[in-house]
Scaffold this motif. Structure first.
Motif, short mmCIF file in Angstrom:
data_model
loop_
_atom_site.label_atom_id
_atom_site.label_comp_id
_atom_site.label_asym_id
_atom_site.label_seq_id
_atom_site.Cartn_x
_atom_site.Cartn_y
_atom_site.Cartn_z
N TYR A 1 0.81 -1.22 0.00
CA TYR A 1 0.00 0.00 0.00
C TYR A 1 0.85 1.27 0.00
CZ TYR A 1 -3.33 3.61 0.99
OH TYR A 1 -4.07 4.77 0.90
N TRP A 2 1.87 1.34 0.85
CA TRP A 2 2.65 2.56 1.00
C TRP A 2 3.82 2.66 0.02
CZ3 TRP A 2 0.38 6.44 3.01
CH2 TRP A 2 -0.53 6.28 4.05
N SER A 3 3.90 1.74 -0.92
CA SER A 3 4.98 1.83 -1.91
C SER A 3 4.81 3.08 -2.76
CB SER A 3 4.99 0.59 -2.81
OG SER A 3 3.85 0.57 -3.66
N ASN A 4 5.90 3.63 -3.25
CA ASN A 4 5.85 4.83 -4.07
C ASN A 4 5.01 4.60 -5.32
OD1 ASN A 4 7.46 6.29 -2.30
ND2 ASN A 4 9.36 5.74 -3.35
N GLU A 5 5.16 3.42 -5.91
CA GLU A 5 4.42 3.10 -7.13
C GLU A 5 2.92 3.13 -6.87
OE1 GLU A 5 4.09 -0.46 -10.49
OE2 GLU A 5 5.20 -0.80 -8.64
N ASN A 6 2.49 2.52 -5.75
CA ASN A 6 1.06 2.49 -5.45
C ASN A 6 0.53 3.88 -5.12
OD1 ASN A 6 -1.45 0.93 -5.00
ND2 ASN A 6 -1.20 1.62 -2.88
N GLN A 7 1.30 4.67 -4.41
CA GLN A 7 0.85 6.01 -4.05
C GLN A 7 0.69 6.90 -5.29
OE1 GLN A 7 -0.22 6.98 -0.86
NE2 GLN A 7 -0.08 4.74 -0.74
N GLU A 8 1.60 6.75 -6.24
CA GLU A 8 1.47 7.51 -7.49
C GLU A 8 0.24 7.06 -8.27
OE1 GLU A 8 5.04 7.16 -9.73
OE2 GLU A 8 6.29 8.11 -8.20
N LEU A 9 0.00 5.75 -8.27
CA LEU A 9 -1.17 5.21 -8.96
C LEU A 9 -2.46 5.71 -8.31
CD1 LEU A 9 -2.05 3.33 -11.28
CD2 LEU A 9 -2.13 1.46 -9.60
#
Length: 324
Positions: free
Chosen positions: A286-294
């Motif tokens: 959830y807190w990964s950069n990729e997921n946050q950008e998405l």
């Protein structure tokens, strides 16, 4: 009398409807209220708008008859769409997804020249930063859509920093409906109340649901119901929640490319196992950069794609064309 009041009176006095419109806050009733909020009264002049009920007695021979069908083909109120005599009396059928239109076209051979897809919409939801102390899951739809399976999965995941918030009750369709069906799901609701890390809210007004969604991280929805659109999923994505669900019904059409899907499985144990894997992955990442950008892209896209500002233009264009 305004045109909207005339239409609402007809719906409210339709005794063949399974729920009383004025008491119900289900998806279809809420969509009609929002349609009337965003589309001026003048556009409904000479329109007989029928909501989810293919009952011949609702036809008005002096007006243009438009059936807004958001139900699935297997619902009792949809059966008369198999009658050529009834369909001949309709000027148009409005469907809420291409998937739903295709099912009705296949099942009942609804003429394409009398069919249009105008998707559902929501009011825009402002972005709020999510709390970082824990991961909050939410389930905010009726219990028969998959709550039992979510409870089984949640207990297997068993993470201390993950909580589940359940907003589910049959009372969303009104007092009479709730009194008739709440007992059937009482054991599930009691399990929610008595389980660790589960907050059970029962029925909440939609405005309170929206405020809650702003604090939620993941809409966990192992749907076993053939959604013809899915307002709860659209609202969750607009509010910046990851969505973990099945590909059943129109969910894939409605939630692509942002939803995290598992294929529907008739073996419900297999379904729970697949959902547990997908949900666990979503929690972990959830807190990964990729997921946050998405999620930022998702919030912006969904709020634009499913906004009533845009959808009202489609309705106005359709109603103007219908009269010409």
């Amino acid at each position: 009398m305004t045109e909207k009041k005339r239409i609402l009176d007809n719906i409210e006095n339709d005794n063949s409807r399974p729920v009383l419109f004025s008491e119900s806050h289900g998806g279809s009733e809420s969509q009609l209220r929002l349609l009337f909020k965003y589309v001026p009264d003048e556009y409904f002049k000479d329109i007989n708008l029928i909501l989810n009920n293919a009952n011949p007695s609702l036809i008005d021979k002096d007006r243009l008859n438009v059936l807004w069908m958001q139900h699935f083909v297997n619902q009792e109120e949809a059966k008369n769409l198999g009658s050529k005599d009834f369909v001949d009396q309709l000027d148009y059928v409005v469907f809420n997804s291409h998937w739903n239109f295709e099912k009705f076209q296949y099942q009942f051979k609804i003429p394409e020249n009398k069919s249009i897809v105008i998707r559902n919409a929501v009011e825009q939801i402002a972005f709020h930063k999510k709390p970082k102390d824990k991961i909050s899951l939410i389930y905010h739809t009726t219990p028969w859509r998959g709550l039992r399976h979510l409870l089984n999965v949640f207990k297997k995941i068993n993470l201390k920093n993950v909580e589940l918030n359940v907003c589910s009750s049959t009372k969303i369709y009104g007092k009479k409906f709730g009194e008739k069906y709440d007992e059937k799901y009482k054991s599930i609701f009691d399990e929610c109340i008595n389980s660790d890390n589960i907050n059970y809210f029962g029925y909440l007004d939609n405005t309170k649901i929206i405020e809650l969604l702003k604090k939620m991280h993941i809409y966990s929805f192992p749907s076993i119901w053939p959604e013809t659109s899915c307002i709860s999923a659209i609202e969750s994505m607009a509010a910046g929640c990851n969505l973990v669900t099945t590909s059943l019904g129109a969910l894939y059409e409605t939630c692509t490319p942002f939803g995290k899907f598992i294929t529907i499985d008739k073996d419900l144990q297999n379904l729970e196992n697949k959902f547990q894997t997908k949900l666990s992955e979503c929690i972990e990442n959830y807190w990964s950069n990729e997921n946050q950008e998405l999620l930022r892209l998702q919030t912006e896209t969904i709020n634009k794609t499913y906004s009533w500002e845009e959808r009202s233009k489609e309705w106005i264009g359709f109603l103007k064309k219908l009269k010409n």
